[in-house]
Design a protein around this motif. Structure first.
Motif, PDB file in Angstrom:
ATOM      1  N   LYS A   1       3.315   4.372   8.028  1.00  0.00           N
ATOM      2  CA  LYS A   1       4.392   3.548   8.580  1.00  0.00           C
ATOM      3  C   LYS A   1       4.475   2.200   7.868  1.00  0.00           C
ATOM      4  N   LEU A   2       3.321   1.653   7.500  1.00  0.00           N
ATOM      5  CA  LEU A   2       3.275   0.348   6.835  1.00  0.00           C
ATOM      6  C   LEU A   2       3.493   0.453   5.326  1.00  0.00           C
ATOM      7  N   GLY A   3       3.584   1.677   4.813  1.00  0.00           N
ATOM      8  CA  GLY A   3       3.830   1.851   3.383  1.00  0.00           C
ATOM      9  C   GLY A   3       2.581   1.794   2.533  1.00  0.00           C
ATOM     10  N   LEU A   4       1.395   1.861   3.158  1.00  0.00           N
ATOM     11  CA  LEU A   4       0.158   1.851   2.385  1.00  0.00           C
ATOM     12  C   LEU A   4      -0.109   3.207   1.752  1.00  0.00           C
ATOM     13  N   LEU A   5       0.257   4.261   2.472  1.00  0.00           N
ATOM     14  CA  LEU A   5       0.056   5.617   2.004  1.00  0.00           C
ATOM     15  C   LEU A   5       1.373   6.386   2.063  1.00  0.00           C
ATOM     16  N   ALA A   6       1.493   7.381   1.190  1.00  0.00           N
ATOM     17  CA  ALA A   6       2.653   8.265   1.214  1.00  0.00           C
ATOM     18  C   ALA A   6       2.158   9.685   0.951  1.00  0.00           C
ATOM     19  N   LYS A   7       2.580  10.637   1.786  1.00  0.00           N
ATOM     20  CA  LYS A   7       2.127  12.029   1.626  1.00  0.00           C
ATOM     21  C   LYS A   7       2.583  12.565   0.283  1.00  0.00           C
ATOM     22  N   ASP A   8       1.623  13.161  -0.434  1.00  0.00           N
ATOM     23  CA  ASP A   8       1.906  13.697  -1.761  1.00  0.00           C
ATOM     24  C   ASP A   8       1.207  15.048  -1.878  1.00  0.00           C
ATOM     25  N   GLY A   9       1.851  16.089  -1.336  1.00  0.00           N
ATOM     26  CA  GLY A   9       1.237  17.411  -1.320  1.00  0.00           C
ATOM     27  C   GLY A   9       0.019  17.417  -0.417  1.00  0.00           C
ATOM     28  N   ALA A  10      -1.119  17.831  -0.975  1.00  0.00           N
ATOM     29  CA  ALA A  10      -2.364  17.863  -0.210  1.00  0.00           C
ATOM     30  C   ALA A  10      -3.065  16.515  -0.227  1.00  0.00           C
ATOM     31  N   HIS A  11      -2.516  15.569  -0.966  1.00  0.00           N
ATOM     32  CA  HIS A  11      -3.115  14.242  -1.093  1.00  0.00           C
ATOM     33  C   HIS A  11      -2.197  13.181  -0.481  1.00  0.00           C
ATOM     34  N   TYR A  12      -2.668  11.947  -0.559  1.00  0.00           N
ATOM     35  CA  TYR A  12      -1.862  10.796  -0.172  1.00  0.00           C
ATOM     36  C   TYR A  12      -1.787   9.846  -1.360  1.00  0.00           C
ATOM     37  N   ALA A  13      -0.586   9.405  -1.688  1.00  0.00           N
ATOM     38  CA  ALA A  13      -0.420   8.400  -2.737  1.00  0.00           C
ATOM     39  C   ALA A  13      -0.820   7.048  -2.166  1.00  0.00           C
ATOM     40  N   VAL A  14      -1.651   6.320  -2.926  1.00  0.00           N
ATOM     41  CA  VAL A  14      -2.120   5.002  -2.495  1.00  0.00           C
ATOM     42  C   VAL A  14      -1.169   3.953  -3.054  1.00  0.00           C
ATOM     43  N   ARG A  15      -0.396   3.334  -2.182  1.00  0.00           N
ATOM     44  CA  ARG A  15       0.596   2.352  -2.620  1.00  0.00           C
ATOM     45  C   ARG A  15      -0.039   0.978  -2.878  1.00  0.00           C
ATOM     46  N   SER A  16      -1.100   0.662  -2.146  1.00  0.00           N
ATOM     47  CA  SER A  16      -1.748  -0.655  -2.284  1.00  0.00           C
ATOM     48  C   SER A  16      -3.266  -0.470  -2.337  1.00  0.00           C
ATOM     49  N   PRO A  17      -3.810  -0.098  -3.515  1.00  0.00           N
ATOM     50  CA  PRO A  17      -5.259   0.131  -3.636  1.00  0.00           C
ATOM     51  C   PRO A  17      -6.093  -1.077  -3.229  1.00  0.00           C
ATOM     52  N   GLU A  18      -5.622  -2.298  -3.581  1.00  0.00           N
ATOM     53  CA  GLU A  18      -6.392  -3.496  -3.258  1.00  0.00           C
ATOM     54  C   GLU A  18      -6.516  -3.694  -1.750  1.00  0.00           C
ATOM     55  N   VAL A  19      -5.423  -3.393  -1.025  1.00  0.00           N
ATOM     56  CA  VAL A  19      -5.452  -3.538   0.431  1.00  0.00           C
ATOM     57  C   VAL A  19      -6.420  -2.534   1.040  1.00  0.00           C
ATOM     58  N   LEU A  20      -6.391  -1.279   0.562  1.00  0.00           N
ATOM     59  CA  LEU A  20      -7.292  -0.262   1.085  1.00  0.00           C
ATOM     60  C   LEU A  20      -8.741  -0.593   0.751  1.00  0.00           C
ATOM     61  N   GLU A  21      -8.957  -1.189  -0.417  1.00  0.00           N
ATOM     62  CA  GLU A  21     -10.319  -1.574  -0.794  1.00  0.00           C
ATOM     63  C   GLU A  21     -10.841  -2.659   0.145  1.00  0.00           C
ATOM     64  N   SER A  22      -9.995  -3.629   0.456  1.00  0.00           N
ATOM     65  CA  SER A  22     -10.389  -4.677   1.395  1.00  0.00           C
ATOM     66  C   SER A  22     -10.631  -4.090   2.781  1.00  0.00           C
ATOM     67  N   ALA A  23      -9.788  -3.133   3.165  1.00  0.00           N
ATOM     68  CA  ALA A  23      -9.954  -2.491   4.468  1.00  0.00           C
ATOM     69  C   ALA A  23     -11.278  -1.746   4.532  1.00  0.00           C
ATOM     70  N   GLU A  24     -11.650  -1.109   3.423  1.00  0.00           N
ATOM     71  CA  GLU A  24     -12.924  -0.385   3.394  1.00  0.00           C
ATOM     72  C   GLU A  24     -14.092  -1.352   3.591  1.00  0.00           C
ATOM     73  N   LEU A  25     -14.010  -2.526   2.967  1.00  0.00           N
ATOM     74  CA  LEU A  25     -15.055  -3.541   3.134  1.00  0.00           C
ATOM     75  C   LEU A  25     -15.201  -3.916   4.599  1.00  0.00           C
ATOM     76  N   LEU A  26     -14.073  -4.124   5.265  1.00  0.00           N
ATOM     77  CA  LEU A  26     -14.107  -4.514   6.673  1.00  0.00           C
ATOM     78  C   LEU A  26     -14.665  -3.389   7.543  1.00  0.00           C
ATOM     79  N   VAL A  27     -14.261  -2.161   7.248  1.00  0.00           N
ATOM     80  CA  VAL A  27     -14.755  -1.014   8.022  1.00  0.00           C
ATOM     81  C   VAL A  27     -16.266  -0.894   7.885  1.00  0.00           C
ATOM     82  N   LYS A  28     -16.784  -1.080   6.673  1.00  0.00           N
ATOM     83  CA  LYS A  28     -18.226  -0.995   6.451  1.00  0.00           C
ATOM     84  C   LYS A  28     -18.981  -2.082   7.211  1.00  0.00           C
ATOM     85  N   GLN A  29     -18.271  -3.165   7.552  1.00  0.00           N
ATOM     86  CA  GLN A  29     -18.900  -4.250   8.293  1.00  0.00           C
ATOM     87  C   GLN A  29     -18.616  -4.152   9.795  1.00  0.00           C
TER      88      GLN A  29
END
Length: 247
Positions: free
Chosen positions: A121-149
């Motif tokens: 909904k926020l445009g971070l991911l877009a369905k691409d067959g069996a995968h998801y296209a990553v529209r904002s890799p830097e945002v997802l990387e920051s999100a991963e850091l927060l999740v790990k914490q």
């Protein structure tokens, strides 16, 4: 609110003009507000300088202080900031491929179906067959850091959705500066030329509105970061004193 030129800030803070500029270059201190050719610093800058000085006195490096500031910027709690730094994020490997599988999303981000839906909904991911296209890799990387914490990914995304809604209202209020003035009973009688001129007038609102929102949010964010770092600094002081007494 008291304001300072750089020389005045150096005098009241006890930090040299040179070091103030070094802190700015390293991203530890926000830039001043420019009015004409003069940069004006606020009480928040003074608070930040005092915090930086205290942390440096306790032996923290610029890199560590920067990490603390970044952590506070993302709303992390003191206990999260004190944990060991996480390993490099999985999202880094997707910067070239720009795709990610659902299993990788669940592993890297603990993503639920709702989190994935919000990301689309926020445009971070877009369905691409069996995968998801990553529209904002830097945002997802920051999100991963927060999740790990320990930050809940759904909570983060839900806040983003609320901000998006709030900013839509803000955008509408700025555009209405023009529409409330010109979109009245005269609208049906406007010529094509007048409509074009009106569109250009509305377009002039954009940079003004962007600057106002960015400046206002930047000040509010700096205040919250300083507050968070102040709490962290107090925590360090109290625990440092406790450690010294125990030793």
């Amino acid at each position: 609110m008291t304001e300072y030129r750089i020389n005045e800030l150096a005098e009241v803070s006890g930090v040299s003009v040179r070091n103030i500029r070094v802190y700015q270059d390293r991203g530890l201190l926000p830039p001043p507000e420019l009015r004409g050719r003069t940069g004006w610093y606020s009480e928040e800058h003074l608070v930040r300088l005092n915090l930086i000085a205290r942390l440096l006195d306790r032996g923290y490096t610029f890199a560590t202080i920067s990490e603390l500031l970044i952590a506070a910027q993302h709303g992390m709690k003191v206990e999260h900031m004190l944990r060991a730094a996480p390993k490099p994020g999985r999202i880094r490997s997707f910067k070239r491929a720009a795709t990610i599988t659902i299993s990788e999303l669940r592993k890297s981000l603990g993503a639920t179906d709702r989190a994935i839906s919000l990301s689309q909904k926020l445009g971070l991911l877009a369905k691409d067959g069996a995968h998801y296209a990553v529209r904002s890799p830097e945002v997802l990387e920051s999100a991963e850091l927060l999740v790990k914490q320990g930050v809940d990914i759904e909570s983060l995304l839900e806040r983003w959705v609320r901000v998006e809604s709030d900013l839509s209202d803000v955008a509408s209020s700025f555009v209405s500066i023009i529409t409330d003035r010109f979109f009245d009973e005269n609208l049906p009688n406007l010529s094509e030329k007048s409509m074009s001129e009106l569109a250009e007038l509305i377009a002039t609102v954009r940079p003004m509105a962007y600057q106002i929102v960015e400046s206002t949010f930047s000040k509010a964010l700096d205040a919250e970061i300083s507050k968070a770092i102040g709490e962290a600094s107090t925590y360090f002081d109290e625990n440092g004193e406790s450690d010294e007494r125990e030793s």
